[in-house]
Design a protein around this motif. Structure first.
Motif: not given
Lengths: 237, 219
Positions: A209-213
């Protein structure tokens, strides 16, 4: 580039409450920036470094918080220039609904650019020359896919750069910008693929559930094709 | 208290600018959420005693605070999608995606906290009777969904400076934060309102967020 006359929220857009909120937020962050700028000695007379780099044909973003802010400033310059062109020459068949959304986004990016220009003062990099040769501004598909690419890239840049910020006030300011970029990204994705999971698709949100970094060294090569000026980040992660 | 109300009003969906949208399903959303700003109460569930996996107390506090909101969002979407016919077919894909992300956020946060993670609270999704038709009326569901997402964005934003210096923990929080913003924008579009309120999103303090979430906590 004819965008420099727009340095604040555009008036007369009929935004009502939303516009007032935007202006109030901006003033709040401008105030915070003044504190932060004082802490960093931003207003100490500079050495015209920006000019020197421009003459050498390359712009280096710098180190530390100044480097991170210039990094964000470079990306916001790119976005502001892009949407200014989109609104100057709307693509074929742009609906009123799409026009209003894109005009809002343009105004946001201009506000972001002005925020960083002010925060950086004399330490800001010079105006970058965009290169939109690969974009067909009369094509809805070309404009919207380029726009969503910029927004996703911007989100990943703020997400990846946040932990490198040393001054909490700058972290707070970046946080107030990144979620607006994420709102842009979702909206543009929805214009391209309405009512599908694309607004937060598998290509940007992982199984946790993590966006791109992304680190600056990963972001700049992706932005480089759209910037005629050579930009280096030798002193950033 | 008045100050809290004005800040919460700024994320009230009914006060945000409206766009004329072909997909504007609703002539006008019913009911304001201003009443969400009830007396601030600290959640007993947010423990300050635990130290998970050697994390500093402040980090544990922030992550458990975030976990409380994720538990609420997860329970909300799970209940909504469990009611056949409640979410119109054309929106199932969007809400299923949001629901999956909230479950993943719960897992990600409990994983980071380890033994320091709080238990899932008991929720009253009607907000102690404020939204009696939350699980039978899609308009109410969408309104509360927007409020939860906008509040979540503001909550993570407000806590980010407290994670200063935590490296990967801060990055993880930022990466959840932008996903919540994507959710907020999409739900706003479904409701036919602007996906944003301006160029700069505002943070909310922990106290302000807990005041907004308190009506949904049963225990």
């Amino acid at each position: 580039m004819h965008h420099r006359q727009h340095t604040g929220p555009i008036k007369g857009t009929g935004q009502g409450d939303a516009e007032r909120i935007q202006r109030r937020s901006f003033l709040k962050f401008a105030g915070m920036t003044a504190l932060a700028a004082a802490a960093f000695g931003v207003d100490v007379p500079g050495l015209g470094l920006g000019k020197a780099f421009a003459q050498a044909g390359a712009v280096d973003l710098g180190a530390g918080d100044i480097g991170i802010l210039n990094y964000a400033y470079a990306l916001e310059q790119l976005e502001a220039a892009f949407y200014s062109q989109v609104i100057r020459s709307p693509y074929d068949g742009m609906s009123r609904h799409e026009y209003l959304l894109l005009k809002d986004i343009r105004d946001h990016e201009i506000s972001h650019r002005a925020f960083f220009a002010k925060a950086l003062g004399r330490k800001r990099i010079p105006d970058l020359e965009p290169n939109f040769n690969a974009v067909n501004f009369s094509s809805r598909h070309s404009v919207l896919t380029t726009a969503s690419t910029f927004e996703d890239l911007g989100v990943s840049a703020y997400n990846g750069g946040g932990a490198a910020i040393r001054h909490p006030a700058y972290l707070a300011a970046a946080g107030s910008i990144v979620s607006v970029e994420a709102r842009h990204a979702a909206t543009l994705r929805d214009l391209i693929s309405p009512l599908t999971p694309s607004f937060a698709g598998w290509d940007v949100v992982d199984w946790k559930g993590l966006d791109v970094a992304r680190a600056p060294s990963q972001v700049l090569p992706k932005a480089a094709p759209f910037i005629a000026t050579s930009v280096t980040a030798s002193r950033l992660p | 208290m008045d100050q809290d109300v004005s800040i919460l009003d700024s994320i009230d969906p009914d006060l945000s600018g409206r766009l004329v949208s072909k997909r504007d399903l609703f002539a006008r959303a019913s009911g304001k959420l201003g009443a969400l700003a009830t007396t601030p109460l600290l959640l007993a569930a947010v423990s300050t005693e635990a130290f998970g996996q050697g994390l500093p107390r402040q980090i544990v506090d922030v992550l458990n605070f975030a976990l409380t909101l994720e538990y609420l969002e997860d329970a909300f979407y799970h209940a909504a999608l469990s009611r056949p016919g409640l979410v119109p077919p054309q929106f199932i894909g969007v809400f299923s995606t949001i629901s999956r992300h909230e479950s993943e956020h719960v897992s990600t946060l409990t994983g980071a906290l380890g033994g320091a993670a709080i238990e899932k609270p008991q929720f009253d999704l009607t907000g102690h009777g404020k939204y009696p038709d939350i699980l039978s009326n899609f308009r109410t569901l969408a309104l509360v969904s927007q409020t939860l997402e906008d509040t979540g964005v503001a909550a993570y934003k407000g806590q980010a400076p407290r994670l200063y210096g935590s490296g990967e923990v801060l990055t993880t929080a930022l990466r959840i934060h932008s996903v919540e913003a994507r959710h907020a924008a999409e739900v706003r579009r479904i409701r036919g309102v602007r996906p944003w309120t301006g160029a700069f999103d505002k943070p909310l303090s922990k106290r302000q967020v807990l005041a907004a979430a308190r009506p949904f906590i049963a225990s």
